[in-house]
Write an enzyme that holds these catalytic residues in place. Structure first.
Site, PDB file in Angstrom:
ATOM      1  N   TYR A 109      12.918  -7.233 -39.810  1.00 20.71           N
ATOM      2  CA  TYR A 109      12.839  -5.777 -39.609  1.00 20.71           C
ATOM      3  C   TYR A 109      13.915  -5.101 -40.459  1.00 20.71           C
ATOM      4  CZ  TYR A 109      12.882  -1.181 -37.477  1.00 20.71           C
ATOM      5  OH  TYR A 109      12.817   0.171 -37.284  1.00 20.71           O
ATOM      6  N   GLU A 197      10.887   2.656 -42.982  1.00 19.34           N
ATOM      7  CA  GLU A 197      10.867   1.426 -42.183  1.00 19.34           C
ATOM      8  C   GLU A 197       9.955   0.391 -42.825  1.00 19.34           C
ATOM      9  OE1 GLU A 197      10.365   1.131 -37.521  1.00 19.34           O
ATOM     10  OE2 GLU A 197       8.435   0.821 -38.494  1.00 19.34           O
TER      11      GLU A 197
END
Ligand code: GDP
Ligand code: MN
Length: 393
Positions: A109, A197
């Site tokens: 992530y 992201e």
């Protein structure tokens, strides 16, 4: 403003952030003939909606069988996708992204966002990325790392090494990570992002880092200086009332309650919502019709708020400074008349508080004009009446 994954990945491509080769198909395209020309390889078909959680909701499908490609793309393009993030009404899929398949050995992530507290861009990372990142954040927050980029110093080599070690990357991968982080930060600053992201950033079987997903949120207040990014706006992904408001130049945000609010000035609009909540009510929206608003704008605002089915009473709160209250009252009456002509019956009670310039003339205009208009003279009294009327509706 949110943009789609395929648009974000086009930006990644411009900045040299590694992505997979892909193909975009839109609803109006000749799906059958496109699929015919590309079906000799396996694809992953990804619904393009302004929401995450697609993987768990049928919005990400692997197609290995050439005979299935056309039907998979077609049925995806007819879908309204409901994910954890869309709300139960879902979002329409007008575009799909087809990507080549890749091997995945790890899912990481990586995000950058504006941290208001520190007034810096924060880098958020976790070695345990992928579709369960929310679970990691909630139950194992020690597995999530945060670093801050000082706006003057920029991203420092020791920060990159720290992040690389925290993500348990090998030396050659930390080099790739350095390029990705620097490019991503450049993109973030250049495009005035509020969030970028990548989840997941994968490590493939050859040890290469690739962005498999991409989410970008742009700062609306800086959009005026990015002509190219403005073109990424997709009205189909917005709440329809919010989209109409944007077109009319009204500052409108849909909320969960049942009391419609029509107010001039953002500060007074906030105070109105606070007071409604203080007295136990729930606002259906934030709406600032603007400081120097017009009769026409109030009429549009009124029609807009009335079109929201969850609205059970409307609280109009206008302070006439520059704007004259009699024009506001006329705007309300105009909207009611127009709705009547279009056979839209409006039974919703409307509590109206007019103060300031020409308030008395405004009140006179509204008197006895319509049984569902309730003029009030006091802010708290107005909020309480709007709440009581919504409850009894
Ligand atoms: P999201 O659920 O909306 O965040 O959609 P993602 O783009 O993150 O896709 C969901 C998941 O699909 C990823 O976490 C991957 O595990 C998987 N996935 C996406 N692309 C590929 C691919 O090319 N190959 C394989 N094997 N899996 C993929
Ligand atoms: Mn994802």
């Amino acid at each position: 403003m949110n943009i789609h994954e395929y648009q974000a990945k086009a930006l990644f491509g411009d900045y040299g952030i590694p992505i997979l080769s892909s193909r975009v198909i839109k609803q109006d395209d000749d799906v059958q003939s496109i699929c015919e020309t590309i079906k000799d390889q396996a694809w992953i078909v990804k619904a393009q909606v302004h929401a995450g959680g697609r993987g768990k909701a049928g919005g990400v499908v692997i197609v290995r069988d050439a005979g299935q490609l056309d039907s998979t793309v077609t049925s995806m393009l007819e879908k309204t996708l409901v994910t954890k993030q869309t709300g139960e009404q879902g979002l329409p899929v007008n575009t799909v992204l087809l990507e080549e398949l890749t091997s995945i050995t790890r899912e990481i992530y990586l995000a950058m966002l504006i941290d208001r507290g520190s007034k810096q861009v924060a880098i958020i990372t976790s070695a345990e990325g992928g579709m369960d990142i929310e679970h990691v954040a909630e139950h194992a927050s020690e597995k999530i790392f945060t670093h801050f980029i000082h706006p003057a110093a920029g991203l420092q080599p020791n920060q990159i090494r720290d992040i690389g070690y925290a993500l348990q990357l090998e030396k050659s991968q930390i080099k790739q990570l350095a390029t990705i982080l620097q490019s991503l930060y450049q993109l973030f600053v250049d495009c005035d992002c509020s969030l970028v992201e990548i989840n997941p950033l994968i490590v493939n079987a050859e040890g290469g880092l690739i962005a498999l997903d991409a989410k970008i949120n742009l700062d609306d207040n800086a959009l005026y200086r990015h002509q190219k990014l403005q073109e990424f706006y997709d009205v189909s992904q917005q709440n329809q009332v919010e989209a109409t408001a944007k077109k009319l130049g009204l500052n409108y945000i849909k909320l969960d309650g049942n009391i419609g609010c029509i107010v001039n000035g953002a500060g007074l609009a906030m105070a109105t919502m606070d007071l409604v909540k203080h007295h136990g009510g729930e606002p259906a929206n934030f709406l600032d019709v603007g400081g120097g608003t017009s009769q026409e704008k109030v009429a549009e605002a009124f029609k807009l708020v009335s079109s929201d089915k969850s609205v059970q009473s409307i609280f109009v709160n206008i302070f006439g400074g520059i704007v004259r209250c009699n024009l506001i009252a006329q705007g309300i009456l105009d909207a009611q008349k127009e709705m009547g002509e279009n056979e839209i019956t409006l039974n919703t009670p409307i509590v109206v508080l007019l103060q300031g310039t020409n308030a008395e003339e405004g009140k006179k205009l509204l008197e006895d004009k319509s049984s569902n208009i309730i003029p009030v003279d006091d802010f708290a009294d107005g909020a309480k009446q709007a709440i009581a009327l919504a409850i009894s509706a």
